[in-house]
Design a protein around this motif. Structure first.
Motif, mmCIF file in Angstrom:
data_model
loop_
_atom_site.group_PDB
_atom_site.id
_atom_site.type_symbol
_atom_site.label_atom_id
_atom_site.label_comp_id
_atom_site.label_asym_id
_atom_site.label_seq_id
_atom_site.Cartn_x
_atom_site.Cartn_y
_atom_site.Cartn_z
ATOM 1 N N LEU A 45 0.777 -1.250 0.033
ATOM 2 C CA LEU A 45 0.113 -0.246 0.103
ATOM 3 C C LEU A 45 0.502 1.407 -0.039
ATOM 4 C CD1 LEU A 45 -3.251 1.009 -0.262
ATOM 5 C CD2 LEU A 45 -2.907 0.689 2.170
ATOM 6 N N SER A 46 2.035 1.092 0.977
ATOM 7 C CA SER A 46 2.669 2.549 1.130
ATOM 8 C C SER A 46 3.386 2.793 -0.821
ATOM 9 C CB SER A 46 3.649 2.192 2.117
ATOM 10 O OG SER A 46 4.598 1.359 1.778
ATOM 11 N N HIS A 47 3.869 1.663 -1.673
ATOM 12 C CA HIS A 47 4.319 1.999 -1.993
ATOM 13 C C HIS A 47 3.198 2.563 -3.768
ATOM 14 C CE1 HIS A 47 8.070 0.631 -1.111
ATOM 15 N NE2 HIS A 47 7.698 -0.601 -0.530
ATOM 16 N N PHE A 48 2.364 1.719 -3.695
ATOM 17 C CA PHE A 48 0.862 2.734 -4.611
ATOM 18 C C PHE A 48 1.050 3.788 -4.026
ATOM 19 C CE2 PHE A 48 -3.006 3.312 -5.032
ATOM 20 C CZ PHE A 48 -3.504 3.076 -6.375
ATOM 21 N N SER A 49 0.713 4.046 -3.099
ATOM 22 C CA SER A 49 -0.163 5.546 -2.428
ATOM 23 C C SER A 49 0.648 6.739 -2.828
ATOM 24 C CB SER A 49 -0.414 5.677 -1.395
ATOM 25 O OG SER A 49 -1.122 4.584 -0.498
ATOM 26 N N SER A 50 2.225 6.516 -3.066
ATOM 27 C CA SER A 50 3.011 7.064 -2.767
ATOM 28 C C SER A 50 3.403 7.601 -4.674
ATOM 29 C CB SER A 50 4.637 7.419 -2.232
ATOM 30 O OG SER A 50 5.140 6.207 -2.641
ATOM 31 N N VAL A 51 3.711 5.835 -4.829
ATOM 32 C CA VAL A 51 2.850 6.887 -6.606
ATOM 33 C C VAL A 51 1.859 7.275 -7.507
ATOM 34 C CG1 VAL A 51 3.770 5.287 -8.795
ATOM 35 C CG2 VAL A 51 5.374 4.415 -6.806
ATOM 36 N N ALA A 52 1.253 6.650 -6.500
ATOM 37 C CA ALA A 52 -0.580 7.568 -7.278
ATOM 38 C C ALA A 52 -0.519 8.867 -6.928
ATOM 39 C CB ALA A 52 -1.186 6.657 -6.167
ATOM 40 N N GLN A 53 0.396 9.437 -5.662
ATOM 41 C CA GLN A 53 0.598 10.681 -5.372
ATOM 42 C C GLN A 53 1.092 11.191 -5.914
ATOM 43 O OE1 GLN A 53 1.084 10.883 -1.020
ATOM 44 N NE2 GLN A 53 -1.224 10.446 -1.234
ATOM 45 N N GLY A 54 2.361 11.008 -7.531
ATOM 46 C CA GLY A 54 2.928 11.332 -8.034
ATOM 47 C C GLY A 54 4.244 11.953 -8.029
ATOM 48 N N VAL A 55 5.227 10.838 -7.203
ATOM 49 C CA VAL A 55 6.356 10.875 -6.749
ATOM 50 C C VAL A 55 7.001 9.226 -7.325
ATOM 51 C CG1 VAL A 55 8.357 11.219 -4.581
ATOM 52 C CG2 VAL A 55 5.234 12.502 -5.149
ATOM 53 N N ILE A 56 7.574 8.624 -7.451
ATOM 54 C CA ILE A 56 8.056 7.555 -8.237
ATOM 55 C C ILE A 56 9.583 6.846 -8.021
ATOM 56 C CG2 ILE A 56 7.939 8.099 -10.123
ATOM 57 C CD1 ILE A 56 7.340 4.329 -10.834
ATOM 58 N N SER A 57 10.122 6.237 -7.181
ATOM 59 C CA SER A 57 10.803 6.222 -6.586
ATOM 60 C C SER A 57 11.795 4.885 -7.140
ATOM 61 C CB SER A 57 12.008 6.347 -5.564
ATOM 62 O OG SER A 57 11.007 5.573 -4.774
ATOM 63 N N ALA A 58 12.735 4.568 -7.479
ATOM 64 C CA ALA A 58 13.469 3.143 -7.636
ATOM 65 C C ALA A 58 12.897 2.367 -7.120
ATOM 66 C CB ALA A 58 15.211 3.396 -8.031
#
Lengths: 244, 252
Positions: free
Chosen positions: A204-217
């Motif tokens: 969930l944490s990975h999903f949420s941060s990416v869905a907010q527009g912040v993606i990291s390696a």
């Protein structure tokens, strides 16, 4: 490679050979709409984005990914066709990857079927389409992780209902291990280090941060390694059940 | 003669039950071996190990000289296998399923079309070519199972109960097909239908309780009927397998 492609093709066609695929996509789109417009309060927020969709999508995936995964191996086992599949000249991992890939593509088709939401938000305002695209990517990648876990569960049994329930249980823990509610329950049952490790592996944490527009390696690495891990478990289960 | 299929001292247990207990066999090209035994004797377990589906606890399987459990993919290229009950994907069409099997085996384009045509002709599947497998009669289903097993002209054919549940006409079609395939392949056919044997098999192996209790031609086996009576495959079969099942009491 041609063996792998042949299996992907067969599996994908198998979804569409029965009404299941159409029912699945229709329900998925309908629920996505309900969550976005009704539950997510889309019109009253006064914001042109799809946050309401991406807020609920992980929980939708929690039900839908196991539904896509449940037939992958349990059906072969129930019909006995697993004996044909595993005596064809291909390695077990190829069959595992091909089946997962077919389910993942199907999930992608389901996600694409929600294009109406994307059109609507662009029609009503000027959303950041990059963020929306990242949200879809996050959903598809998270779906891939859940699907791989579900496929491993499906390989454990010949009964698709059991496969679904098992897969949903595993996916729930994977998804929500970092939420306070689940952490509390896990903390009471498991040693602290294991509960923390599960929290760190939470989808969930990975999903949420990416869905907010912040993606990291780290997010990409998480999706790829978790999927690979569950596919590996899937191979082990198939080999183990074969021997049993 | 070079053995295309070789089973070496195969053992397999399920829990405390010894399903297969030291079976060794050689089948050369051009031979049809009848694998006989009462229900529960270990026929299907042996066939599954030979086909590379079930790993043996002990022993080796060699297909065209390749170790099945060391190089499974290479060994399986030489294999055509009809599992017990001929399991199939009901939602696929006859053509779709056979094309799928061909593609997994690396066939494509003209070679795939040719293999499909040949398999359709040999198993007489043309009338149901575009039909869904779920709508086929038992006879057609079994022939489908055979078609996928022979379409790539394998060196080794493993057929588990290929005529089970078929009517006499359908049985005849399957027997002729097996005889025809035997020109180029090594074939092992498991059955518990004794009338089948003289018509199809060059050599017979009888197993009981996971062990080989007799082998030879059908005539040689028939001559082992008890009390010097008429040579009879059925009497010999009952004598040999009954003796094993009763722990040797009948033989005493």
């Amino acid at each position: 490679m041609s063996a792998l492609a042949a299996i992907v093709r067969r599996e994908l066609a198998a979804y569409f050979a029965t009404p299941i695929a159409y029912v699945f996509i229709a329900v998925f789109v309908a629920l996505a709409g309900v969550f976005t417009f009704q539950v997510g309060n889309f019109f009253n927020r006064g914001m042109a984005d799809l946050m309401p969709l991406f807020l609920y999508l992980p929980w939708l995936l929690l039900v839908l990914a196991p539904a896509v995964a449940m037939r992958l191996w349990a059906e072969e086992r129930a019909r006995g066709t697993i004996e044909l599949l595993l005596t064809l000249p291909l390695a077990t991992w190829q069959a595992v990857v091909a089946k997962w890939l077919a389910g993942w593509l199907f999930l992608g088709i389901g996600l694409m079927a929600t294009w109406g939401l994307w059109i609507t938000v662009n029609w009503l305002g000027e959303p950041d389409n990059g963020v929306i695209a990242l949200g879809y990517l996050a959903a598809w990648m998270t779906g891939g992780v859940l699907l791989a876990a579900g496929a491993a569960a499906s390989a454990l049994t010949r009964n698709q209902v059991i496969a679904f329930v098992l897969a949903a249980a595993i996916c729930f823990v994977l998804m929500s291990a970092a939420t306070p509610l689940v952490q509390e329950a896990l903390g009471a049952l498991l040693p602290a280090w294991l509960a923390e490790a599960l929290a760190a592996a939470s989808a969930l944490s990975h999903f949420s941060s990416v869905a907010q527009g912040v993606i990291s390696a780290a997010d990409v690495l998480y999706w790829v390694s978790m999927t690979a891990f569950w596919l590996f478990v899937n191979v082990l289960v198939v080999e183990w059940k074969k021997a049993a | 003669m070079e053995a295309l299929l070789r089973l070496e001292n195969l053992h397999r247990r399920f829990g405390a039950m010894r399903a297969v207990n030291g079976i060794s066999l050689d089948v050369p090209r051009g031979q049809v071996l009848g694998f006989l035994g009462p229900n529960g004797a270990g026929k299907s377990t042996t066939m599954k190990m030979a086909a590379g589906f079930l790993p043996p606890d002990e022993g080796r399987v060699l297909l065209a000289g390749i170790d099945m459990w060391r190089s499974p993919v290479a060994a399986k290229r030489h294999l055509g296998y009809l599992p017990e009950g001929a399991p199939l994907h009901d939602e696929m069409t006859v053509r779709g399923f056979l094309a799928f099997c061909g593609r997994v085996r690396g066939l494509s384009g003209a070679a795939l079309r040719q293999a499909l045509e040949r398999a359709a002709q040999r198993t007489q599947l043309a009338p149901v070519w575009g039909q869904r497998i779920g709508t086929l009669s038992k006879g057609y289903r079994r022939r489908m199972g055979l078609a996928q097993a022979i379409m790539h002209e394998p060196d080794v054919l493993i057929l588990d109960e290929p005529t089970d549940g078929l009517d006499p006409n359908q049985k005849q079609v399957v027997r002729e097909l097996i005889r025809d395939m035997a020109k180029k392949s090594a074939i092992i056919v498991s059955t518990h239908i004794l009338e089948e044997v003289p018509a199809v098999c060059d050599r017979v192996v009888i197993i009981a309780r996971g062990r080989i209790v007799a082998q030879g031609t059908a005539e040689e086996i028939a001559a082992q009927a008890p009390q010097g009576g008429e040579p009879s495959l059925e009497l010999a079969f009952r004598h040999l397998t009954g003796a094993a099942a009763n722990g040797g009491r009948a033989a005493a």
